[in-house]
Design a protein around this motif. Structure first.
Motif, mmCIF file in Angstrom:
data_model
loop_
_atom_site.group_PDB
_atom_site.id
_atom_site.type_symbol
_atom_site.label_atom_id
_atom_site.label_comp_id
_atom_site.label_asym_id
_atom_site.label_seq_id
_atom_site.Cartn_x
_atom_site.Cartn_y
_atom_site.Cartn_z
ATOM 1 N N LYS A 1 1.058 1.407 -4.023
ATOM 2 C CA LYS A 1 0.084 1.396 -4.767
ATOM 3 C C LYS A 1 -1.278 1.135 -3.949
ATOM 4 C CE LYS A 1 1.937 -1.347 -7.892
ATOM 5 N NZ LYS A 1 2.167 -2.046 -8.813
ATOM 6 N N PRO A 2 -2.345 1.795 -4.157
ATOM 7 C CA PRO A 2 -3.557 1.596 -3.196
ATOM 8 C C PRO A 2 -4.272 0.158 -3.593
ATOM 9 C CG PRO A 2 -4.290 3.106 -5.267
ATOM 10 C CD PRO A 2 -2.737 2.708 -5.505
ATOM 11 N N ILE A 3 -4.999 -0.422 -2.280
ATOM 12 C CA ILE A 3 -5.434 -1.555 -2.353
ATOM 13 C C ILE A 3 -6.969 -1.247 -2.011
ATOM 14 C CG2 ILE A 3 -5.428 -3.876 -1.330
ATOM 15 C CD1 ILE A 3 -2.557 -3.685 -0.675
ATOM 16 N N VAL A 4 -7.930 -1.731 -2.760
ATOM 17 C CA VAL A 4 -9.332 -1.492 -2.210
ATOM 18 C C VAL A 4 -9.681 -2.970 -1.991
ATOM 19 C CG1 VAL A 4 -11.489 -0.728 -2.824
ATOM 20 C CG2 VAL A 4 -9.422 0.455 -3.693
ATOM 21 N N VAL A 5 -10.227 -3.126 -0.681
ATOM 22 C CA VAL A 5 -11.109 -4.615 -0.402
ATOM 23 C C VAL A 5 -12.634 -4.419 -0.139
ATOM 24 C CG1 VAL A 5 -11.175 -6.448 1.326
ATOM 25 C CG2 VAL A 5 -8.927 -5.290 0.536
ATOM 26 N N ALA B 1 0.660 -1.149 -0.090
ATOM 27 C CA ALA B 1 0.073 -0.022 -0.084
ATOM 28 C C ALA B 1 0.789 1.275 -0.219
ATOM 29 C CB ALA B 1 -0.841 0.022 1.166
ATOM 30 N N ARG B 2 1.830 1.218 0.360
ATOM 31 C CA ARG B 2 3.131 2.348 0.333
ATOM 32 C C ARG B 2 3.182 2.798 -1.136
ATOM 33 N NH1 ARG B 2 5.383 -0.487 4.839
ATOM 34 N NH2 ARG B 2 5.448 0.980 6.672
ATOM 35 N N PHE C 1 -7.450 -3.221 8.457
ATOM 36 C CA PHE C 1 -7.344 -2.706 7.301
ATOM 37 C C PHE C 1 -6.888 -1.195 7.325
ATOM 38 C CE2 PHE C 1 -11.073 -5.332 5.674
ATOM 39 C CZ PHE C 1 -10.619 -6.309 5.181
ATOM 40 N N LEU C 2 -7.377 -0.450 8.392
ATOM 41 C CA LEU C 2 -7.128 0.725 8.582
ATOM 42 C C LEU C 2 -5.534 1.041 8.858
ATOM 43 C CD1 LEU C 2 -8.127 3.904 8.834
ATOM 44 C CD2 LEU C 2 -8.145 3.339 11.344
ATOM 45 N N GLN C 3 -4.857 0.366 9.622
ATOM 46 C CA GLN C 3 -3.626 0.134 9.993
ATOM 47 C C GLN C 3 -2.534 0.029 8.889
ATOM 48 O OE1 GLN C 3 -2.619 -2.198 13.616
ATOM 49 N NE2 GLN C 3 -0.626 -1.680 13.532
ATOM 50 N N ALA C 4 -3.148 -1.038 7.972
ATOM 51 C CA ALA C 4 -2.307 -1.234 6.729
ATOM 52 C C ALA C 4 -2.632 -0.435 5.528
ATOM 53 C CB ALA C 4 -2.771 -2.926 6.307
ATOM 54 N N GLY C 5 -3.184 0.672 5.697
ATOM 55 C CA GLY C 5 -3.513 1.628 4.673
ATOM 56 C C GLY C 5 -4.530 0.836 3.496
ATOM 57 N N ILE C 6 -5.008 -0.114 3.716
ATOM 58 C CA ILE C 6 -6.144 -0.744 2.943
ATOM 59 C C ILE C 6 -7.315 0.128 2.900
ATOM 60 C CG2 ILE C 6 -7.729 -2.640 2.484
ATOM 61 C CD1 ILE C 6 -5.291 -4.536 3.605
ATOM 62 N N VAL C 7 -7.963 0.449 1.728
ATOM 63 C CA VAL C 7 -9.355 1.119 1.754
ATOM 64 C C VAL C 7 -10.347 0.042 1.642
ATOM 65 C CG1 VAL C 7 -10.658 2.706 0.276
ATOM 66 C CG2 VAL C 7 -8.236 2.968 0.501
ATOM 67 N N ARG C 8 -11.173 -0.101 2.665
ATOM 68 C CA ARG C 8 -12.295 -0.775 2.805
ATOM 69 C C ARG C 8 -13.493 -0.229 2.080
ATOM 70 N NH1 ARG C 8 -14.676 -4.413 7.893
ATOM 71 N NH2 ARG C 8 -15.803 -5.826 6.600
ATOM 72 N N ALA C 9 -14.178 -0.905 1.020
ATOM 73 C CA ALA C 9 -15.384 -0.379 0.353
ATOM 74 C C ALA C 9 -16.462 -0.918 1.309
ATOM 75 C CB ALA C 9 -15.206 -1.094 -0.991
#
Length: 480
Positions: free
Chosen positions: A247-251, A244-245, A282-290
């Motif tokens: 490129k974005p990851i959307v889950v 995630a540093r 998710f928040l801690q890892a920088g993952i965007v949760r849909a």
């Protein structure tokens, strides 16, 4: 591994040849369509149907077994009945021993652990152990395999072979969910992909493996993940935080409720886990949760097309009042995004290009152009906003008036966006609230990498997601 080194994951996405075991000559059947789709997308034409009962499928020579194929075969699609899979697994092992290829296996067959039976679980274990003992890697079972649009690979019987090229890589435990996304966006070119991975039961390769693989893939600009459950959560989140540093990851995480978790287990044999724990991770890892399917679709595709906002100051520019209120309400609802503050100089510059009745900066960060607009007004005002350092993102809204042609409006928006160098651009989300009546306008914008929306609250949520991710990247810069 009996002396065999694990084959590289590249074999799934850059195979010299693809064997489809269980290919069918029956028109309209899944295993027939799979051959047609593989052939239509292939760049090298090295597609090898395997079926001992026929000589030709889709104009391709058919082979009685894997060993009979004379050319290199790096990817094997296993599409026979579950009780016949073991025989093919031994063929794969034999081919590995003799030719050193067949290193990637996509088991599209269902009827394994997801059935919830001891027999199904044991069959899956035996199958995977046999294939992996040769060093081959497995995606599935109970999946649609993979596609790579740039390399011309497609093992799915539902993924359109003419899918748009783009920057989204989809990693999904549900093949149907992933292909529905692409089919939804096809007509207006809303989304383009780099890779498609349907993981199914994840008996070997899993979400973590694929995240690591696409981390360095230059064609992948954003990663869209549909997840039901994971085996090693700590490892997955560690890897995701690193990826995630860059490129974005959307889950899209399914199984939020107890009943939903039961459905997930029956679908891909996944244990969904505690929803609140996932939220925090998710928040801690920088993952965007849909939070919805629309959120998942729109956020991942917008990340693939647009720059990341450098802050949380958003400008709303509109020709429609009511929907703008909805947009602003949604935009500021989480406290993560705010309306930008306009300087007096910016207000004066914008006023030069709009009618006297236009509302500029009431409230701050808001511009209502009113219905008295021309194409050139859109270009000029967007150009000013793009150059303004106090603005980090723009949401534009309209129900295009009948006196503006689709092409004129679209080209005016594109010109305004492109009026500054690429390094100066900020995300621009366009809401066109007229449904199919403005399909041509939307298609032109999408072809120019400018995401469009039907509803203002959808655009606002996407902008919040982009702001949230931008903040994560600034707190966690890439390590050299």
């Amino acid at each position: 591994m009996s002396g065999f080194e694990p084959a590289p994951i590249d074999n799934f996405f850059q195979p010299r040849g693809v064997a489809i075991v269980g290919a069918s000559a029956t028109p309209g059947s899944p295993n027939n369509q799979m051959v047609h789709f593989a052939k239509r997308m292939s760049l090298n034409g090295k597609i090898f149907p395997v079926n001992p009962k026929v000589e030709e499928i889709a104009g391709l020579s058919c082979f009685p077994n894997l060993m009979a194929i004379p050319d290199p075969v790096d990817l094997v699609v296993l599409a026979v009945g579950p009780k016949n899979c073991m025989a093919i697994a031994h063929e794969i092992k034999a081919r590995r021993q003799k030719h050193g290829d067949a290193g990637a296996v996509a088991v599209v067959t269902a009827g394994f652990k997801e059935m919830g039976t001891i027999e199904g679980e044991q069959l899956q274990e035996n199958l995977i152990q046999t294939i992996k003992s040769s060093g081959a890697r497995v995606i599935g079972p109970n999946c649609q395999g993979v596609a790579d649009v740039y390399n011309g690979v497609n093992t799915s019987f539902t993924l359109p072979p003419d899918v748009e090229k783009g920057g989204v890589t989809i990693i999904s435990q549900s093949g149907a969910f992933a292909t529905s996304y692409l089919r939804w966006g096809k007509d207006q070119k809303l989304v383009g992909i780099s890779k498609f991975v349907s993981l199914g039961n994840m008996a070997d390769l899993n979400i973590t493996d694929l995240l690591e693989y696409v981390e360095t893939d230059e064609k992948t600009k954003a990663i869209a993940v549909y997840m039901e459950g994971i085996q090693d959560a700590r490892k997955m989140f560690d890897v995701a935080a690193r990826v995630a540093r860059k490129k974005p990851i959307v889950v899209m995480k399914a199984g939020r409720t107890a009943m939903g978790s039961c459905v997930a287990q029956s679908h891909t044999a996944s244990i969904a886990g505690n929803n609140e724990i996932y939220d925090g991770a998710f928040l801690q890892a920088g993952i965007v949760r849909a939070r919805s399917v629309a959120d998942f679709y729109h956020t991942s595709r917008s990340f693939a097309k647009l720059p990341i906002p450098q802050g949380n100051r958003i400008c709303i520019i509109t020709v429609i009042g009511g929907p703008s209120t909805i947009c602003v309400d949604e935009l500021v609802s989480t406290g993560e995004a705010v309306l930008a503050k306009f300087s007096d100089q910016l207000k004066a510059e914008v006023a030069k290009h709009l009618s006297a009745s236009a509302n500029i900066g009431n409230p701050d960060g808001y511009i209502d152009m009113t219905a008295s607009v021309t194409p050139i007004m859109h270009t000029e005002v967007l150009s000013l906003l793009m150059q303004e350092d106090s603005i980090d993102g723009i949401i534009f809204m309209t129900t295009p008036p009948g006196f503006l042609k689709d092409e004129e409006l679209a080209q005016a928006i594109v010109a305004g966006y492109n009026s500054v160098p690429a390094t100066k651009r900020k995300p621009l989300l366009s809401v066109l609230m007229a449904g199919n009546a403005v399909s041509k306008c939307r298609t032109i914008l999408e072809e120019n990498d400018l995401p469009t929306f039907e509803y203002p609250d959808d655009a606002a949520r996407v902008m919040i997601n982009m702001v949230r991710y931008g903040e994560f990247q600034r707190r966690n810069p890439q390590q050299a």
